[in-house]
Design a protein around this motif. Structure first.
Motif, PDB file in Angstrom:
ATOM      1  N   LYS A 245      -2.568 -12.036   7.323  1.00  0.00           N
ATOM      2  CA  LYS A 245      -2.047 -12.093   6.224  1.00  0.00           C
ATOM      3  C   LYS A 245      -2.470 -13.989   5.650  1.00  0.00           C
ATOM      4  O   LYS A 245      -2.319 -15.122   4.507  1.00  0.00           O
ATOM      5  CB  LYS A 245      -1.084 -12.094   5.847  1.00  0.00           C
ATOM      6  CG  LYS A 245       0.297 -11.925   4.565  1.00  0.00           C
ATOM      7  CD  LYS A 245       1.040 -11.345   4.122  1.00  0.00           C
ATOM      8  CE  LYS A 245       1.551 -11.770   2.854  1.00  0.00           C
ATOM      9  NZ  LYS A 245       2.655 -11.006   2.502  1.00  0.00           N
TER      10      LYS A 245
ATOM     11  N   TYR B 196      -1.563  -5.848   3.797  1.00  0.00           N
ATOM     12  CA  TYR B 196      -0.987  -6.090   4.585  1.00  0.00           C
ATOM     13  C   TYR B 196       0.724  -6.538   4.619  1.00  0.00           C
ATOM     14  O   TYR B 196       1.332  -6.298   5.996  1.00  0.00           O
ATOM     15  CB  TYR B 196      -1.333  -8.463   4.813  1.00  0.00           C
ATOM     16  CG  TYR B 196      -2.909  -7.706   5.371  1.00  0.00           C
ATOM     17  CD1 TYR B 196      -3.267  -6.635   5.885  1.00  0.00           C
ATOM     18  CD2 TYR B 196      -3.546  -8.973   4.732  1.00  0.00           C
ATOM     19  CE1 TYR B 196      -4.422  -7.139   6.570  1.00  0.00           C
ATOM     20  CE2 TYR B 196      -4.964  -9.160   5.393  1.00  0.00           C
ATOM     21  CZ  TYR B 196      -5.854  -8.112   5.997  1.00  0.00           C
ATOM     22  OH  TYR B 196      -7.033  -8.577   5.914  1.00  0.00           O
ATOM     23  N   THR B 197       1.034  -6.266   3.537  1.00  0.00           N
ATOM     24  CA  THR B 197       2.484  -6.586   3.352  1.00  0.00           C
ATOM     25  C   THR B 197       2.703  -5.108   3.544  1.00  0.00           C
ATOM     26  O   THR B 197       4.158  -4.803   4.110  1.00  0.00           O
ATOM     27  CB  THR B 197       2.867  -7.146   1.840  1.00  0.00           C
ATOM     28  OG1 THR B 197       2.336  -8.130   1.736  1.00  0.00           O
ATOM     29  CG2 THR B 197       4.414  -7.040   1.393  1.00  0.00           C
ATOM     30  N   ILE B 198       2.587  -4.115   3.058  1.00  0.00           N
ATOM     31  CA  ILE B 198       2.771  -2.738   3.011  1.00  0.00           C
ATOM     32  C   ILE B 198       3.053  -2.445   5.099  1.00  0.00           C
ATOM     33  O   ILE B 198       3.764  -1.606   4.985  1.00  0.00           O
ATOM     34  CB  ILE B 198       2.226  -1.645   2.470  1.00  0.00           C
ATOM     35  CG1 ILE B 198       2.757  -1.879   0.537  1.00  0.00           C
ATOM     36  CG2 ILE B 198       2.220  -0.316   2.314  1.00  0.00           C
ATOM     37  CD1 ILE B 198       1.756  -0.773   0.105  1.00  0.00           C
TER      38      ILE B 198
ATOM     39  N   ILE C  69       2.597  -4.309   7.213  1.00  0.00           N
ATOM     40  CA  ILE C  69       4.014  -5.242   7.632  1.00  0.00           C
ATOM     41  C   ILE C  69       5.756  -4.474   8.019  1.00  0.00           C
ATOM     42  O   ILE C  69       6.062  -3.931   8.406  1.00  0.00           O
ATOM     43  CB  ILE C  69       4.024  -6.668   7.442  1.00  0.00           C
ATOM     44  CG1 ILE C  69       2.686  -7.667   8.011  1.00  0.00           C
ATOM     45  CG2 ILE C  69       5.510  -7.244   8.104  1.00  0.00           C
ATOM     46  CD1 ILE C  69       2.573  -8.454   7.550  1.00  0.00           C
ATOM     47  N   PHE C  70       5.548  -4.082   6.560  1.00  0.00           N
ATOM     48  CA  PHE C  70       7.162  -3.017   6.522  1.00  0.00           C
ATOM     49  C   PHE C  70       7.238  -2.088   7.150  1.00  0.00           C
ATOM     50  O   PHE C  70       8.083  -1.459   7.743  1.00  0.00           O
ATOM     51  CB  PHE C  70       6.845  -2.782   4.431  1.00  0.00           C
ATOM     52  CG  PHE C  70       7.993  -1.813   4.356  1.00  0.00           C
ATOM     53  CD1 PHE C  70       9.058  -2.983   4.650  1.00  0.00           C
ATOM     54  CD2 PHE C  70       7.997  -0.969   4.095  1.00  0.00           C
ATOM     55  CE1 PHE C  70      10.502  -1.751   4.378  1.00  0.00           C
ATOM     56  CE2 PHE C  70       8.472   0.262   4.081  1.00  0.00           C
ATOM     57  CZ  PHE C  70      10.391  -0.491   3.625  1.00  0.00           C
TER      58      PHE C  70
ATOM     59  N   PHE D 230      -1.090  -8.522  11.536  1.00  0.00           N
ATOM     60  CA  PHE D 230      -1.159  -8.318   9.915  1.00  0.00           C
ATOM     61  C   PHE D 230      -1.020  -9.523   9.783  1.00  0.00           C
ATOM     62  O   PHE D 230      -0.777 -10.254   8.173  1.00  0.00           O
ATOM     63  CB  PHE D 230       0.043  -6.973   9.613  1.00  0.00           C
ATOM     64  CG  PHE D 230      -0.897  -5.560   8.863  1.00  0.00           C
ATOM     65  CD1 PHE D 230      -2.270  -5.579   8.870  1.00  0.00           C
ATOM     66  CD2 PHE D 230       0.113  -4.600  10.175  1.00  0.00           C
ATOM     67  CE1 PHE D 230      -2.806  -4.392   8.971  1.00  0.00           C
ATOM     68  CE2 PHE D 230      -0.411  -3.509   9.856  1.00  0.00           C
ATOM     69  CZ  PHE D 230      -2.021  -3.434   9.000  1.00  0.00           C
ATOM     70  N   ILE D 231       0.249  -9.873  10.467  1.00  0.00           N
ATOM     71  CA  ILE D 231       0.979 -11.363   9.774  1.00  0.00           C
ATOM     72  C   ILE D 231      -0.227 -12.643   9.730  1.00  0.00           C
ATOM     73  O   ILE D 231      -0.394 -13.068   9.315  1.00  0.00           O
ATOM     74  CB  ILE D 231       1.657 -11.764  10.893  1.00  0.00           C
ATOM     75  CG1 ILE D 231       3.426 -11.008  10.529  1.00  0.00           C
ATOM     76  CG2 ILE D 231       2.610 -13.031  10.627  1.00  0.00           C
ATOM     77  CD1 ILE D 231       4.528 -10.865  11.279  1.00  0.00           C
TER      78      ILE D 231
ATOM     79  N   ALA E  45       2.315  -5.809  13.679  1.00  0.00           N
ATOM     80  CA  ALA E  45       2.315  -6.198  12.594  1.00  0.00           C
ATOM     81  C   ALA E  45       3.014  -7.671  12.807  1.00  0.00           C
ATOM     82  O   ALA E  45       2.197  -8.512  12.067  1.00  0.00           O
ATOM     83  CB  ALA E  45       4.490  -5.932  12.478  1.00  0.00           C
TER      84      ALA E  45
ATOM     85  N   ASN F 148      -3.759  -8.547  -0.011  1.00  0.00           N
ATOM     86  CA  ASN F 148      -2.481  -9.129   0.818  1.00  0.00           C
ATOM     87  C   ASN F 148      -1.130  -7.832   0.448  1.00  0.00           C
ATOM     88  O   ASN F 148      -0.168  -7.767   1.332  1.00  0.00           O
ATOM     89  CB  ASN F 148      -2.492  -9.993  -0.147  1.00  0.00           C
ATOM     90  CG  ASN F 148      -1.345 -10.975   0.437  1.00  0.00           C
ATOM     91  OD1 ASN F 148      -0.738 -11.325   1.030  1.00  0.00           O
ATOM     92  ND2 ASN F 148      -0.401 -11.858  -1.235  1.00  0.00           N
ATOM     93  N   VAL F 149      -1.218  -7.009  -0.636  1.00  0.00           N
ATOM     94  CA  VAL F 149      -0.743  -6.062  -1.225  1.00  0.00           C
ATOM     95  C   VAL F 149      -0.585  -5.254   0.183  1.00  0.00           C
ATOM     96  O   VAL F 149       0.737  -4.769   0.578  1.00  0.00           O
ATOM     97  CB  VAL F 149      -0.740  -5.410  -1.728  1.00  0.00           C
ATOM     98  CG1 VAL F 149       0.149  -4.068  -2.160  1.00  0.00           C
ATOM     99  CG2 VAL F 149      -1.038  -6.127  -3.555  1.00  0.00           C
TER     100      VAL F 149
ATOM    101  N   LEU G 182      -4.110 -16.416   2.690  1.00  0.00           N
ATOM    102  CA  LEU G 182      -3.429 -16.857   2.350  1.00  0.00           C
ATOM    103  C   LEU G 182      -3.694 -18.624   2.391  1.00  0.00           C
ATOM    104  O   LEU G 182      -4.120 -19.720   0.989  1.00  0.00           O
ATOM    105  CB  LEU G 182      -1.630 -17.043   2.632  1.00  0.00           C
ATOM    106  CG  LEU G 182      -1.398 -15.688   2.213  1.00  0.00           C
ATOM    107  CD1 LEU G 182       0.263 -16.311   2.182  1.00  0.00           C
ATOM    108  CD2 LEU G 182      -0.975 -15.362   0.690  1.00  0.00           C
TER     109      LEU G 182
END
Length: 60
Positions: free
Chosen positions: A48, A11-13, A15-16, A44-45, A41, A8-9, A52
């Motif tokens: 993610k 994927y968030t990085i 996306i950023f 990745f979304i 991106a 999860n971390v 979730l």
């Protein structure tokens, strides 16, 4: 569970970083970077969201 939190971390990085690359491509009129950043991106979304959903559903 720890692996899923780590994913999860990541994927968030990711996306950023893709958003920063797309913004840089927009500033420099490099449309291939914009398309690539948006495409990755979006992947990745999607990953993610699946992760979730997997975390919310208890294992049977």
């Amino acid at each position: 569970m720890g692996v899923k939190l780590f994913l999860n971390v990541l994927y968030t990085i990711g996306i950023f970083i893709c958003a920063v690359i797309a913004y840089w491509g927009y500033q420099h009129a490099r449309y291939e970077f914009i398309m690539g950043g948006i495409f990755v991106a979006a992947l990745f979304i999607i990953l993610k969201i699946k992760l979730l959903k997997d975390l919310k559903n208890p294992q049977k």
